[in-house]
Scaffold this active site. Structure first.
Site, short mmCIF file in Angstrom:
data_model
loop_
_atom_site.label_atom_id
_atom_site.label_comp_id
_atom_site.label_asym_id
_atom_site.label_seq_id
_atom_site.Cartn_x
_atom_site.Cartn_y
_atom_site.Cartn_z
N CYS A 43 27.79 100.52 58.60
CA CYS A 43 27.28 99.28 58.01
C CYS A 43 28.41 98.29 57.76
O CYS A 43 29.49 98.40 58.35
CB CYS A 43 26.50 99.57 56.72
N ASP A 57 25.39 100.65 47.37
CA ASP A 57 24.50 99.70 46.69
C ASP A 57 24.24 100.13 45.25
O ASP A 57 24.22 99.31 44.34
CB ASP A 57 23.18 99.57 47.45
C1 RUB Z 1 24.74 96.55 52.91
C2 RUB Z 1 25.22 97.90 52.49
C3 RUB Z 1 26.63 97.97 51.98
C4 RUB Z 1 26.60 97.88 50.43
C5 RUB Z 1 27.99 97.65 49.85
O1 RUB Z 1 23.34 96.51 53.08
O2 RUB Z 1 24.52 98.88 52.46
O3 RUB Z 1 27.24 99.17 52.34
O4 RUB Z 1 25.77 96.82 50.03
O5 RUB Z 1 28.49 96.41 50.27
P1 RUB Z 1 22.63 95.09 53.40
P2 RUB Z 1 29.68 95.68 49.49
O6 RUB Z 1 23.28 94.55 54.64
O7 RUB Z 1 21.19 95.45 53.60
O8 RUB Z 1 22.84 94.19 52.20
O9 RUB Z 1 30.82 96.66 49.45
O10 RUB Z 1 29.99 94.47 50.33
O11 RUB Z 1 29.17 95.35 48.13
#
Ligand code: RUB
Length: 304
Positions: free
Chosen positions: A126, A195
């Site tokens: 991701c 998240d």
């Molecule tokens: C994004 C996702 C990321 C976390 C952490 O999902 O799962 O791994 O949100 O991101 P989506 P960060 O694209 O559906 O938002 O470290 O940038 O907070």
């Protein structure tokens, strides 16, 4: 409020409607960024003289945009904890949240980089700013031989990671999600973002993360998670108490097929016992310790 405080573009802080739309359409995505975006919008609304009811309603509207990332709820709660003290305090708390969240991200990157010391090949899934900046910080000190980035269906956020890492000079290999087992024949660690961290240390992250952790366990490869401690949800005893967002089936299959129901859950739960360590802003911890770190770092949420 200027860009460096909320980091989407040179625009002013968004209105609540704009912020909600940005988050719903995923123009602004990633758990930390959506929290900062929502906090900025509440700060703007407060600066425009909104009363407590309007601010509360706006907070609810923003929280409803994406149900899984508790960072969004925590950001809103942090800002609205100042409601009884008037709009100036709400505005100041919005600025403080954004500032502290950005500072936390820098610290997470430093701690995440430490988890990756001595590793030649790393893998990620991701797009997480916390994981990506950990990889970049580590590469700046000690270059990687390769960083394997999984595509991450259906939204393909892996492309964003691949571009960000390549722009920063990292040697990136891009693979489809189904190649994760193959990738783990070479990768020495897997690192992802988060998240929501449940009270017991389970981690909820982008769909496929749980499979990555399982494949890593099978390959005897440590599985790390990087994230700010405002992603802890004290109200979820385990990851299975966290609501998993389901998005539009068209993200998976553009043209519907008669008789076929497309189901599109976009997050899953990785149990704490598959996580070797968490990189938080305060250091490196066992997943079970995250709740304590949250309470020490973001105690202000209690007043919300
Ligand atoms: C994004 C996702 C990321 C976390 C952490 O999902 O799962 O791994 O949100 O991101 P989506 P960060 O694209 O559906 O938002 O470290 O940038 O907070």
């Amino acid at each position: 409020m200027a860009c460096e405080t909320w980091c989407v573009s040179e625009r002013e802080a968004p209105t609540v409607d704009q912020a909600a739309r940005d988050i719903e359409t995923m123009e602004v995505r990633g758990a930390a960024k959506i929290a900062r975006h929502a906090a900025s919008a509440l700060g703007r609304l407060a600066s425009e003289g909104a009363d407590a009811d309007e601010l509360r309603e706006a907070g609810q509207r923003l929280i409803a945009t994406r149900p899984t990332a508790v960072s969004l709820q925590n950001g809103v709660r942090y800002v609205l904890a100042g409601l009884d003290d008037g709009p100036e305090v709400v505005e100041a708390r919005s600025q403080r949240f954004v500032h502290d969240a950005l500072r936390a991200r820098e610290r997470v990157a430093r701690n995440g980089a430490r988890l990756l010391e001595g590793v030649d090949v790393a893998m990620t899934h991701c797009h997480s700013q916390a994981a990506a900046t950990s990889l970049i910080a580590r590469h700046d000190r000690e270059p990687f031989e390769a960083v394997i980035v999984l595509e991450t269906r259906p939204w393909r956020q892996g492309l964003i990671t691949a571009e960000q890492l390549a722009d920063a000079g990292l040697p990136v290999e891009f693979m489809v999600d189904a190649a994760m087992g193959r990738a783990l024949e070479r990768a020495e660690v897997a690192i992802v973002g988060v998240d929501t961290i449940a009270a017991n240390g389970d981690v909820v992250n982008k769909i496929g993360t749980s499979l990555v952790s399982l494949a890593a366990e099978e390959a005897d490869v440590p599985f790390y998670v990087a994230g700010e401690s405002f992603k802890v949800d004290p109200g979820s005893a385990t990851g299975h108490d966290v609501e998993i967002e389901e998005r539009d089936p068209a993200e998976v299959l553009e043209d519907p097929i008669a008789g076929v129901e497309v189901v599109n859950p976009v997050f899953d739960v990785t149990p704490a016992d598959r996580i070797a360590q968490l990189a938080l802003e305060a250091g490196r911890f066992a997943p079970e310790e995250a709740l304590d770190v949250f309470e020490r770092s973001w105690g202000g949420l209690d007043g919300a």
